[in-house]
Scaffold this motif. Structure first.
Motif, mmCIF file in Angstrom:
data_model
loop_
_atom_site.group_PDB
_atom_site.id
_atom_site.type_symbol
_atom_site.label_atom_id
_atom_site.label_comp_id
_atom_site.label_asym_id
_atom_site.label_seq_id
_atom_site.Cartn_x
_atom_site.Cartn_y
_atom_site.Cartn_z
ATOM 1 N N HIS A 108 0.831 -1.198 0.000
ATOM 2 C CA HIS A 108 0.000 0.000 0.000
ATOM 3 C C HIS A 108 0.872 1.257 0.000
ATOM 4 C CE1 HIS A 108 -3.924 -2.036 1.187
ATOM 5 N NE2 HIS A 108 -3.023 -3.008 1.294
ATOM 6 N N LEU A 109 1.908 1.244 0.825
ATOM 7 C CA LEU A 109 2.829 2.369 0.884
ATOM 8 C C LEU A 109 3.456 2.634 -0.479
ATOM 9 C CD1 LEU A 109 4.577 1.258 4.180
ATOM 10 C CD2 LEU A 109 3.435 3.462 3.938
ATOM 11 N N ASN A 110 3.880 1.568 -1.160
ATOM 12 C CA ASN A 110 4.567 1.721 -2.439
ATOM 13 C C ASN A 110 3.637 2.246 -3.525
ATOM 14 O OD1 ASN A 110 6.875 1.327 -4.255
ATOM 15 N ND2 ASN A 110 5.599 -0.275 -5.153
ATOM 16 N N GLN A 111 2.405 1.745 -3.574
ATOM 17 C CA GLN A 111 1.491 2.202 -4.625
ATOM 18 C C GLN A 111 1.222 3.696 -4.506
ATOM 19 O OE1 GLN A 111 -1.929 -0.316 -5.688
ATOM 20 N NE2 GLN A 111 -1.045 -1.933 -4.431
ATOM 21 N N LEU A 112 0.992 4.184 -3.290
ATOM 22 C CA LEU A 112 0.727 5.614 -3.147
ATOM 23 C C LEU A 112 2.000 6.448 -3.320
ATOM 24 C CD1 LEU A 112 -2.073 6.047 -0.480
ATOM 25 C CD2 LEU A 112 -1.981 7.010 -2.767
ATOM 26 N N LEU A 113 3.165 5.869 -3.016
ATOM 27 C CA LEU A 113 4.409 6.588 -3.293
ATOM 28 C C LEU A 113 4.588 6.763 -4.799
ATOM 29 C CD1 LEU A 113 7.062 7.896 -2.415
ATOM 30 C CD2 LEU A 113 8.107 5.613 -2.434
ATOM 31 N N GLN A 114 4.303 5.708 -5.559
ATOM 32 C CA GLN A 114 4.425 5.824 -7.013
ATOM 33 C C GLN A 114 3.422 6.824 -7.584
ATOM 34 O OE1 GLN A 114 7.071 4.636 -8.284
ATOM 35 N NE2 GLN A 114 7.535 3.582 -6.370
ATOM 36 N N PHE A 115 2.210 6.842 -7.016
ATOM 37 C CA PHE A 115 1.235 7.831 -7.483
ATOM 38 C C PHE A 115 1.670 9.241 -7.071
ATOM 39 C CE2 PHE A 115 -3.241 9.672 -7.445
ATOM 40 C CZ PHE A 115 -3.284 9.785 -8.831
ATOM 41 N N ALA A 116 2.332 9.353 -5.929
ATOM 42 C CA ALA A 116 2.882 10.650 -5.523
ATOM 43 C C ALA A 116 3.893 11.148 -6.546
ATOM 44 C CB ALA A 116 3.524 10.544 -4.141
ATOM 45 N N HIS A 117 4.719 10.244 -7.074
ATOM 46 C CA HIS A 117 5.676 10.629 -8.115
ATOM 47 C C HIS A 117 4.956 11.107 -9.376
ATOM 48 C CE1 HIS A 117 9.123 9.416 -5.853
ATOM 49 N NE2 HIS A 117 8.835 8.136 -5.857
ATOM 50 N N VAL A 118 3.882 10.416 -9.736
ATOM 51 C CA VAL A 118 3.116 10.833 -10.913
ATOM 52 C C VAL A 118 2.591 12.247 -10.732
ATOM 53 C CG1 VAL A 118 0.990 10.429 -12.223
ATOM 54 C CG2 VAL A 118 2.461 8.501 -11.626
ATOM 55 N N VAL A 119 1.943 12.512 -9.599
ATOM 56 C CA VAL A 119 1.348 13.832 -9.368
ATOM 57 C C VAL A 119 2.423 14.909 -9.290
ATOM 58 C CG1 VAL A 119 -0.019 15.216 -7.756
ATOM 59 C CG2 VAL A 119 -0.692 12.860 -8.256
ATOM 60 N N SER A 120 3.527 14.621 -8.605
ATOM 61 C CA SER A 120 4.580 15.631 -8.478
ATOM 62 C C SER A 120 5.251 15.922 -9.817
ATOM 63 C CB SER A 120 5.624 15.188 -7.447
ATOM 64 O OG SER A 120 6.376 14.080 -7.912
#
Length: 469
Positions: free
Chosen positions: A29-41
């Motif tokens: 779960h942590l990794n999926q939202l971290l990757q989405f954080a990279h997309v948004v940033s």
């Protein structure tokens, strides 16, 4: 990973929008939202990523993203009480940690409500819009966001869209017999999930973001999108979220793995990993070792106990050393047949390597998405939660894998003959060749979706345009 994009919204400045990511306290779960954080940033939008201090350290240390991507995200780690460990099961057939481990994780997450609320209230006055993207299992933690007048909520779903549809019993998903939720989840967790989903949909009226893509789950995504449109709600299928990696961030031991893979023939190596919450019994580990040796197939086996909630305590107290038969590791290395690795491994790098031809997996959705995106067929061995459903999706609907065991056999020891049979089928048979061909075709479709103008990129653009409108 994503490169910088122009803001697709011409009418507003994205700098006035602030995004906060709130993941659940488990690695996938942590990794999926971290990757989405990279997309948004990557769209030049400020992103704040919130979790407990040990989990922040863990997800950053395991990330395969370039350093400049990590430094673009504001990380907020909060101390939470360390809950006492509870006794583990001694059942020789046990494949996962006791449900009590998930109870600890679930209870610990609740302690983030106060610091997360304080952070949201501090960010709100300086933003035109405060966008909170939260794991649906963290609905209780972010519930105070509704008191902020400039906030919007988006629930992030770390499971497949097909599983969500089937579990809701609103649609018939064509996988045959659907495993009962009661057989997949502890009762307390089912109750908690139901209450958090109710909070998310009824109180927040949150729109939803899913780690999936139309190349894999097109029909299910359309079903959900049509259903949500009746409620004037949008959904975004933003996966796959990690399709490239950076070799410069690899540790020395990871480079040794990849160098060994470089020496192997194409599609000849089986990768084995059962995720981050699975702890196998010594008896089951012995059967896997025997099955791998009997199969004659080369392998990389990531053999670790499941993550503990407080990894600082783990370092202090030490971990159980999973036992393989005496001499097994030395014999496999000496023959050049395989490697047993007891540290964290760069899974995406292994799956994308041309020598990797199969993946024996617990069928966590993150692992399924990564394997499909790399064109690697899966030998399915589900352990808990949504994994039994994912295994059926892989083998019966997408037909990009074979079963090591069926869910009805979950209380039995999986024998070496079952393991070797599944390994030979997926790695060295005509049926396996056909499965691999379908997996490669699906990977090509996924690859097209993440290119400019592809479905995945359009979903990213759509989400950014929506939050910056």
């Amino acid at each position: 990973m994503a490169t910088s994009h122009e803001n697709p919204s011409p009418s507003s400045s994205s700098s006035s929008v602030v995004v906060v990511m709130v993941p659940y306290l488990a690695q996938s779960h942590l990794n999926q939202l971290l990757q989405f954080a990279h997309v948004v940033s990557s769209y030049n939008i400020p992103v704040h990523y919130v979790s407990s201090t040990p989990q922040i350290s863990q997800v950053k240390s395991r990330a395969l993203n370039p350093l400049h991507q990590l430094t673009k995200i504001h990380f907020h780690g909060y101390e939470i009480p360390t809950l006492p460990s509870l006794p583990q099961t001694t059942d020789p057939c046990s494949k996962t940690n006791n449900p009590e481990d998930e109870i600890r994780r679930n209870k610990a997450s609740k302690h983030l409500r106060e610091p997360v609320t304080a952070l949201l209230r501090s960010l709100s006055p300086n933003a035109r819009r405060l966008v909170v993207v939260y794991d649906v299992l963290m609905s209780w933690v972010v519930q105070d966001v509704v008191s902020l007048p400039n906030s919007e909520c988006y629930s992030f779903h770390c499971v497949s869209v097909s599983f969500g549809l089937a579990a809701s019993q609103k649609f018939n998903v064509p996988i045959g017999h659907f495993p009962s939720l009661e057989s997949c989840y502890p009762a307390f967790l089912l109750d908690d999930i139901a209450s958090q989903l109710k909070l998310s949909t009824s109180d927040f009226k949150a729109q939803s973001v899913h780690n999936s893509c139309r190349a894999i789950e097109g029909s299910s995504i359309e079903l959900l999108a049509n259903d949500q449109s009746k409620l004037n709600q949008k959904i975004w299928a933003v996966g796959p979220l990690q399709t490239t990696t950076d070799s410069k961030v690899l540790r020395d031991e990871d480079k040794c793995l990849l160098e060994w893979l470089d020496e192997q023939e194409a599609k000849s190596v089986l990768y084995i990993s059962f995720g981050t919450v699975t702890t196998l019994s010594d008896e089951q580990i012995k059967e896997i070792a025997l099955g791998l040796e009997q199969s004659g197939v080369k392998f990389i086996w990531a053999l670790r106990d499941g993550d503990e909630l407080d990894d600082l305590r783990n370092e202090k107290e030490g971990r159980r050393s999973s036992q393989v038969p005496d001499g097994f590791e030395e014999r496999m290395r000496g023959m050049g047949m395989g490697m047993v690795v007891r540290t964290w491994v760069p899974q995406v790098k292994i799956l994308e390597h041309p020598s990797t031809g199969g993946f024996m997996s617990h069928c966590g959705w993150n692992s399924c998405m990564e394997s499909i995106a790399m064109g690697v067929p899966i030998a399915t061995w589900p352990m808990q939660s949504d994994q039994p459903f994912n295994a059926l999706l892989i083998t019966r609907v997408l037909k990009v894998g074979v079963a090591v065991m069926e869910w009805e056999q979950r209380d039995e020891l999986v024998t070496s003959s079952m393991i070797s049979g599944a390994v030979r089928k997926i790695m060295a048979s005509e049926e396996g060749d056909e499965i691999r061909k379908r997996a490669v075709e699906m990977a090509e479709a996924v690859k097209r979706s993440v290119e400019d103008g592809g479905d995945c990129r359009l979903e990213w653009d759509s989400f950014i345009a929506h939050i910056t409108r």
